[in-house]
Design a protein around this motif. Structure first.
Motif, PDB file in Angstrom:
ATOM      1  N   ASN A 164       0.848  -1.192   0.000  1.00  0.00           N
ATOM      2  CA  ASN A 164       0.000   0.000   0.000  1.00  0.00           C
ATOM      3  C   ASN A 164       0.879   1.236   0.000  1.00  0.00           C
ATOM      4  O   ASN A 164       1.987   1.225   0.546  1.00  0.00           O
ATOM      5  CB  ASN A 164      -0.883   0.027   1.249  1.00  0.00           C
ATOM      6  CG  ASN A 164      -1.932  -1.056   1.228  1.00  0.00           C
ATOM      7  OD1 ASN A 164      -2.340  -1.498   0.169  1.00  0.00           O
ATOM      8  ND2 ASN A 164      -2.377  -1.471   2.396  1.00  0.00           N
ATOM      9  N   LYS A 165       0.354   2.290  -0.592  1.00  0.00           N
ATOM     10  CA  LYS A 165       1.076   3.554  -0.561  1.00  0.00           C
ATOM     11  C   LYS A 165       1.040   4.108   0.856  1.00  0.00           C
ATOM     12  O   LYS A 165       0.035   3.987   1.548  1.00  0.00           O
ATOM     13  CB  LYS A 165       0.412   4.582  -1.477  1.00  0.00           C
ATOM     14  CG  LYS A 165       0.626   4.364  -2.934  1.00  0.00           C
ATOM     15  CD  LYS A 165      -0.033   5.498  -3.688  1.00  0.00           C
ATOM     16  CE  LYS A 165       0.427   5.562  -5.113  1.00  0.00           C
ATOM     17  NZ  LYS A 165      -0.190   6.687  -5.802  1.00  0.00           N
ATOM     18  N   PRO A 166       2.143   4.723   1.296  1.00  0.00           N
ATOM     19  CA  PRO A 166       2.102   5.359   2.612  1.00  0.00           C
ATOM     20  C   PRO A 166       1.110   6.525   2.606  1.00  0.00           C
ATOM     21  O   PRO A 166       0.869   7.148   1.566  1.00  0.00           O
ATOM     22  CB  PRO A 166       3.527   5.854   2.837  1.00  0.00           C
ATOM     23  CG  PRO A 166       4.191   5.797   1.515  1.00  0.00           C
ATOM     24  CD  PRO A 166       3.413   4.858   0.638  1.00  0.00           C
ATOM     25  N   ASP A 167       0.527   6.786   3.743  1.00  0.00           N
ATOM     26  CA  ASP A 167      -0.466   7.862   3.868  1.00  0.00           C
ATOM     27  C   ASP A 167       0.254   9.206   3.886  1.00  0.00           C
ATOM     28  O   ASP A 167       0.828   9.596   4.890  1.00  0.00           O
ATOM     29  CB  ASP A 167      -1.284   7.664   5.146  1.00  0.00           C
ATOM     30  CG  ASP A 167      -2.479   8.589   5.219  1.00  0.00           C
ATOM     31  OD1 ASP A 167      -2.786   9.243   4.208  1.00  0.00           O
ATOM     32  OD2 ASP A 167      -3.092   8.654   6.289  1.00  0.00           O
ATOM     33  N   ASP A 168       0.246   9.898   2.758  1.00  0.00           N
ATOM     34  CA  ASP A 168       0.909  11.193   2.638  1.00  0.00           C
ATOM     35  C   ASP A 168      -0.152  12.284   2.667  1.00  0.00           C
ATOM     36  O   ASP A 168      -0.868  12.498   1.697  1.00  0.00           O
ATOM     37  CB  ASP A 168       1.712  11.266   1.340  1.00  0.00           C
ATOM     38  CG  ASP A 168       2.493  12.551   1.197  1.00  0.00           C
ATOM     39  OD1 ASP A 168       2.445  13.403   2.116  1.00  0.00           O
ATOM     40  OD2 ASP A 168       3.167  12.710   0.166  1.00  0.00           O
ATOM     41  N   ARG A 169      -0.257  12.960   3.792  1.00  0.00           N
ATOM     42  CA  ARG A 169      -1.311  13.950   3.974  1.00  0.00           C
ATOM     43  C   ARG A 169      -0.781  15.387   3.938  1.00  0.00           C
ATOM     44  O   ARG A 169      -1.486  16.310   4.320  1.00  0.00           O
ATOM     45  CB  ARG A 169      -1.997  13.682   5.313  1.00  0.00           C
ATOM     46  CG  ARG A 169      -2.640  12.300   5.333  1.00  0.00           C
ATOM     47  CD  ARG A 169      -3.098  11.907   6.688  1.00  0.00           C
ATOM     48  NE  ARG A 169      -4.207  12.723   7.135  1.00  0.00           N
ATOM     49  CZ  ARG A 169      -4.869  12.507   8.256  1.00  0.00           C
ATOM     50  NH1 ARG A 169      -4.547  11.513   9.035  1.00  0.00           N
ATOM     51  NH2 ARG A 169      -5.854  13.291   8.605  1.00  0.00           N
ATOM     52  N   ARG A 170       0.439  15.572   3.459  1.00  0.00           N
ATOM     53  CA  ARG A 170       1.045  16.905   3.505  1.00  0.00           C
ATOM     54  C   ARG A 170       0.249  17.948   2.746  1.00  0.00           C
ATOM     55  O   ARG A 170       0.217  19.111   3.147  1.00  0.00           O
ATOM     56  CB  ARG A 170       2.462  16.854   2.952  1.00  0.00           C
ATOM     57  CG  ARG A 170       3.433  16.156   3.883  1.00  0.00           C
ATOM     58  CD  ARG A 170       4.780  16.067   3.264  1.00  0.00           C
ATOM     59  NE  ARG A 170       4.689  15.104   2.146  1.00  0.00           N
ATOM     60  CZ  ARG A 170       5.720  14.707   1.428  1.00  0.00           C
ATOM     61  NH1 ARG A 170       6.903  15.188   1.652  1.00  0.00           N
ATOM     62  NH2 ARG A 170       5.559  13.833   0.456  1.00  0.00           N
TER      63      ARG A 170
END
Length: 75
Positions: A3-9
């Motif tokens: 899974n893609k890492p959760d990138d919330r930037r």
């Protein structure tokens, strides 16, 4: 498959963009409501604007949640 890492930037930027577009759509619909004589069109646009305003509240809440997450160290 990973899974893609959760990138919330950039979540806040995306939400702010969506808020702006939603407000723009509300204003455009209100302009059409003012000039049209078609009852069905007016009612449809009023219903859409009602849903858009509810969505705005949700998006604003998301921004508050993002700010809290950021304060709590979520990147």
């Amino acid at each position: 498959m990973k899974n893609k890492p959760d990138d919330r930037r950039d979540n806040v930027d995306k939400i702010e963009y969506n808020i702006g577009k939603t407000i723009q759509n509300i204003e455009l619909a209100e302009d059409v409501i003012e000039v049209t004589d078609d009852y069905k069109t007016k009612e449809t646009l009023k219903a859409k604007n009602s849903r858009r305003k509810e969505a705005l509240n949700g998006m604003r809440e998301e921004i508050r949640d993002e700010a809290i997450d950021k304060r709590n160290g979520y990147k």
